[in-house]
Design a protein around this motif. Structure first.
Motif, mmCIF file in Angstrom:
data_model
loop_
_atom_site.group_PDB
_atom_site.id
_atom_site.type_symbol
_atom_site.label_atom_id
_atom_site.label_comp_id
_atom_site.label_asym_id
_atom_site.label_seq_id
_atom_site.Cartn_x
_atom_site.Cartn_y
_atom_site.Cartn_z
ATOM 1 N N LEU A 161 38.919 -61.887 -2.441
ATOM 2 C CA LEU A 161 38.069 -62.707 -1.587
ATOM 3 C C LEU A 161 38.887 -63.823 -0.954
ATOM 4 C CD1 LEU A 161 35.096 -63.222 -4.098
ATOM 5 C CD2 LEU A 161 35.243 -61.510 -2.277
ATOM 6 N N THR A 162 38.396 -64.323 0.165
ATOM 7 C CA THR A 162 39.002 -65.502 0.770
ATOM 8 C C THR A 162 38.026 -66.664 0.648
ATOM 9 O OG1 THR A 162 38.216 -64.714 2.911
ATOM 10 C CG2 THR A 162 40.531 -64.323 2.369
ATOM 11 N N MET A 163 38.565 -67.842 0.466
ATOM 12 C CA MET A 163 37.764 -69.044 0.240
ATOM 13 C C MET A 163 38.365 -70.162 1.089
ATOM 14 S SD MET A 163 37.172 -70.759 -3.500
ATOM 15 C CE MET A 163 36.311 -72.289 -3.787
ATOM 16 N N THR A 164 37.556 -70.775 1.933
ATOM 17 C CA THR A 164 38.101 -71.759 2.865
ATOM 18 C C THR A 164 37.521 -73.137 2.626
ATOM 19 O OG1 THR A 164 38.535 -72.142 5.208
ATOM 20 C CG2 THR A 164 36.367 -71.322 4.659
ATOM 21 N N SER A 165 38.295 -74.162 2.984
ATOM 22 C CA SER A 165 37.941 -75.544 2.677
ATOM 23 C C SER A 165 38.676 -76.476 3.635
ATOM 24 C CB SER A 165 38.351 -75.864 1.233
ATOM 25 O OG SER A 165 38.358 -77.253 0.978
ATOM 26 N N TRP A 166 38.208 -77.739 3.711
ATOM 27 C CA TRP A 166 38.946 -78.749 4.477
ATOM 28 C C TRP A 166 39.815 -79.620 3.580
ATOM 29 C CZ3 TRP A 166 33.555 -79.100 3.910
ATOM 30 C CH2 TRP A 166 33.084 -80.141 3.126
ATOM 31 N N ARG A 167 39.890 -79.273 2.287
ATOM 32 C CA ARG A 167 40.605 -80.106 1.335
ATOM 33 C C ARG A 167 41.975 -79.508 1.013
ATOM 34 N NH1 ARG A 167 39.479 -85.168 0.142
ATOM 35 N NH2 ARG A 167 40.162 -84.827 -2.003
ATOM 36 N N VAL A 168 42.913 -79.659 1.937
ATOM 37 C CA VAL A 168 44.270 -79.154 1.734
ATOM 38 C C VAL A 168 44.877 -79.753 0.468
ATOM 39 C CG1 VAL A 168 46.594 -79.065 2.710
ATOM 40 C CG2 VAL A 168 44.604 -78.840 4.216
ATOM 41 N N GLU A 169 44.594 -81.039 0.239
ATOM 42 C CA GLU A 169 45.183 -81.744 -0.896
ATOM 43 C C GLU A 169 44.677 -81.236 -2.247
ATOM 44 O OE1 GLU A 169 42.990 -82.642 1.441
ATOM 45 O OE2 GLU A 169 42.461 -84.754 1.196
ATOM 46 N N ASP A 170 43.633 -80.410 -2.252
ATOM 47 C CA ASP A 170 43.069 -79.905 -3.504
ATOM 48 C C ASP A 170 43.510 -78.463 -3.814
ATOM 49 O OD1 ASP A 170 41.725 -82.288 -3.693
ATOM 50 O OD2 ASP A 170 39.792 -81.499 -3.040
ATOM 51 N N THR A 171 44.398 -77.921 -3.005
ATOM 52 C CA THR A 171 44.736 -76.502 -3.120
ATOM 53 C C THR A 171 45.207 -76.119 -4.527
ATOM 54 O OG1 THR A 171 45.310 -76.378 -0.774
ATOM 55 C CG2 THR A 171 46.221 -74.667 -2.215
ATOM 56 N N LYS A 172 46.157 -76.854 -5.086
ATOM 57 C CA LYS A 172 46.700 -76.501 -6.401
ATOM 58 C C LYS A 172 45.618 -76.573 -7.484
ATOM 59 C CE LYS A 172 51.494 -77.832 -5.542
ATOM 60 N NZ LYS A 172 52.618 -78.741 -5.910
ATOM 61 N N GLN A 173 44.735 -77.562 -7.368
ATOM 62 C CA GLN A 173 43.679 -77.715 -8.365
ATOM 63 C C GLN A 173 42.696 -76.538 -8.303
ATOM 64 O OE1 GLN A 173 44.788 -80.178 -6.435
ATOM 65 N NE2 GLN A 173 45.608 -81.656 -7.890
ATOM 66 N N TYR A 174 42.332 -76.134 -7.086
ATOM 67 C CA TYR A 174 41.423 -74.993 -6.967
ATOM 68 C C TYR A 174 42.089 -73.710 -7.456
ATOM 69 C CZ TYR A 174 37.467 -77.211 -4.648
ATOM 70 O OH TYR A 174 36.355 -77.971 -4.386
ATOM 71 N N GLU A 175 43.379 -73.575 -7.228
ATOM 72 C CA GLU A 175 44.075 -72.379 -7.706
ATOM 73 C C GLU A 175 44.039 -72.297 -9.231
ATOM 74 O OE1 GLU A 175 47.216 -71.784 -3.959
ATOM 75 O OE2 GLU A 175 47.883 -72.757 -5.813
ATOM 76 N N LYS A 176 44.121 -73.462 -9.900
ATOM 77 C CA LYS A 176 44.010 -73.468 -11.364
ATOM 78 C C LYS A 176 42.619 -73.014 -11.796
ATOM 79 C CE LYS A 176 47.227 -77.304 -12.231
ATOM 80 N NZ LYS A 176 47.320 -78.712 -12.700
ATOM 81 N N ILE A 177 41.602 -73.511 -11.102
ATOM 82 C CA ILE A 177 40.218 -73.152 -11.450
ATOM 83 C C ILE A 177 39.984 -71.662 -11.214
ATOM 84 C CG2 ILE A 177 37.818 -73.494 -10.774
ATOM 85 C CD1 ILE A 177 38.532 -76.443 -10.206
ATOM 86 N N ILE A 178 40.524 -71.143 -10.114
ATOM 87 C CA ILE A 178 40.358 -69.719 -9.796
ATOM 88 C C ILE A 178 41.015 -68.847 -10.874
ATOM 89 C CG2 ILE A 178 41.111 -67.924 -8.169
ATOM 90 C CD1 ILE A 178 40.631 -70.058 -5.935
ATOM 91 N N GLU A 179 42.149 -69.297 -11.408
ATOM 92 C CA GLU A 179 42.806 -68.542 -12.484
ATOM 93 C C GLU A 179 41.892 -68.420 -13.695
ATOM 94 O OE1 GLU A 179 45.668 -66.761 -12.594
ATOM 95 O OE2 GLU A 179 45.595 -67.128 -10.434
ATOM 96 N N GLU A 180 41.154 -69.473 -14.014
ATOM 97 C CA GLU A 180 40.216 -69.430 -15.140
ATOM 98 C C GLU A 180 39.069 -68.461 -14.837
ATOM 99 O OE1 GLU A 180 40.699 -70.892 -18.105
ATOM 100 O OE2 GLU A 180 42.636 -71.443 -17.246
ATOM 101 N N PHE A 181 38.593 -68.459 -13.592
ATOM 102 C CA PHE A 181 37.536 -67.520 -13.193
ATOM 103 C C PHE A 181 38.015 -66.076 -13.351
ATOM 104 C CE2 PHE A 181 36.030 -64.829 -9.637
ATOM 105 C CZ PHE A 181 34.679 -64.750 -9.961
#
Length: 427
Positions: free
Chosen positions: A43-63
């Motif tokens: 899936l692709t997931m889009t956002s305006w929060r470039v600065e949060d990219t690494k944090q979301y990637e960590k959360i996605i790994e848990e998912f």
């Protein structure tokens, strides 16, 4: 016509590149219980929060640990370009599977255009208080986004620069002005601010203005038509903002919001009026920065001060996604306490999920203040409609004021004229 076609094609190509083509199946993920071959879904997931990219990637790994076979690519764009890119992608049928939605009118606009799947029957929807969903509904009253958090605004301050100047956290507005004056005398820029981006001006006014115009009570009176933006109290709130001009950086009208934030985390300015969403990015930019925050101080001693709050953006599912079932799995995950805790701990934010307690002391303090002295971000929650919106009108007029092209009274007059063009009080 030829040039127009080329421009449209180019815009669509950019949108496809940055927003991502809707999820695509790829490698074999084994077989299901019935012996049928399964395929991985990306899936692709889009956002305006470039600065949060690494944090979301960590959360996605848990998912992914609990949902093998479903991968998610988080692709963010610059906040100032996000709306245009998303609009082009949606119209071209090429938007991401999971879309971040601006709160309130931003979500409503996309939902009303028919681009989103309703989420009312989603498993776990009740794990978030119903009040949050007011920021993620369409005009039909259905829920189209899973809200992330309560945002707050506050005044961040640099402890080292305060100590260097011999000043303390102010308890009243007059003390705050005196602190700013002392910092300036010590050759320290009191407030970091970049006024080139209008949104930071409405946010700053929303932080320092409610104590003057009366917070929640004033908001209710405006909504009921008992007063309006030409009220002397609202004009005084704009004058308060204007009166801080001597304490802003040189040439602040030509600086962007990110320039302003940079002045704070590089320790060139002592204070920064910002959102809770600035906390983790500031830490990421300067891990050694010793800072804290305080609410906007009250006009007189004994007052409580104010923290401005609103529900932040949400994530919704693209109605044209080829993998809606998998996208809904992630929506369900976003309603869980596991996600809420990951969100709070990794992004330093106050989660919307019930029962989540922030571990970070500053985030915990923001959550407590939002419950005790919170006041709504009026112009964002209730006045983000119109063309241009009343919120945008306020931002444009504040920029004009700081360029000496408008008085506070004229700013208020223009804001009221904008509201008159579409707003109907609920009496």
């Amino acid at each position: 016509m030829k040039n127009s076609s080329k421009l449209m094609a180019a815009s669509l190509a950019v949108a496809m590149t940055v927003a991502g083509i809707a999820g695509c199946s790829s490698k074999d993920a084994g077989t299901n219980a019935g012996g049928e071959k399964k395929e991985n879904v990306k899936l692709t997931m889009t956002s305006w929060r470039v600065e949060d990219t690494k944090q979301y990637e960590k959360i996605i790994e848990e998912f992914k640990k609990a949902n093998p076979g479903i991968d998610i690519e988080f692709k963010a764009q610059k906040a100032t370009e996000y709306d245009t890119i998303l609009d082009t992608a949606l119209k071209g049928g090429q938007a991401a599977d999971i879309i971040q939605l601006r709160p309130y009118s931003g979500a409503t606009k996309i939902a009303d255009a028919g681009y989103l799947e309703p989420l009312d029957s989603l498993k776990g929807i009740s794990n978030i208080d119903a009040s949050y969903y007011e920021a993620a509904k369409g005009s039909d009253g259905k829920i189209y986004g899973i809200p992330l958090s309560t945002n707050t605004t506050q005044i961040y301050y640099n402890k080292k620069l305060f100590e260097k100047a011999g000043v303390s956290v102010p308890k009243t507005w007059d003390e705050l002005v005196q602190v700013a004056k002392t910092l300036k005398e010590k050759k320290i820029t009191p407030f970091a601010l970049g006024a080139k981006d209008g949104w930071i001006l409405s946010l700053t006014h929303a932080t320092i203005g409610p104590d003057v115009y009366g917070g929640k009570d004033f908001v209710q009176k405006v909504l009921k038509g008992e007063t309006n933006f030409k009220d002397a109290k609202f004009v005084d709130s704009i004058k308060r903002f204007n009166d801080l001009t001597p304490y802003f950086p040189e040439n602040f009208t030509g600086l962007s919001a990110t320039d302003g934030q940079a002045l704070f985390f590089t320790e060139q300015a002592a204070m920064y009026i910002g959102g809770s969403f600035d906390l983790q990015p500031i830490r990421d930019k300067n891990k050694n920065l010793d800072f804290d925050f305080f609410p906007c101080p009250p006009a007189s001693s004994g007052g409580k001060g104010t923290i401005t709050t609103w529900v932040d953006g949400s994530f919704g599912v693209n109605k044209n996604s080829k993998h809606k079932a998998e996208a809904m799995k992630f929506m369900e995950f976003m309603t869980t306490k596991e996600f809420g805790q990951l969100f709070a701990d990794n992004l330093g934010r106050v989660s919307a999920v019930k029962g989540v307690t922030p571990k970070d002391p500053m985030v915990k303090k923001m959550a407590e203040y939002s419950e005790t002295i919170g006041t709504p971000y009026m112009i964002l929650i209730h006045f983000a409609q119109g063309n241009p919106s009343t919120k945008k009108t306020l931002e444009n007029e504040l920029q004009g004021m700081f360029l000496k092209q408008a008085t506070p009274e004229q700013v208020a007059q223009k804001v009221q004229e904008s509201a008159n063009s579409w707003f109907k009080p609920k009496k």
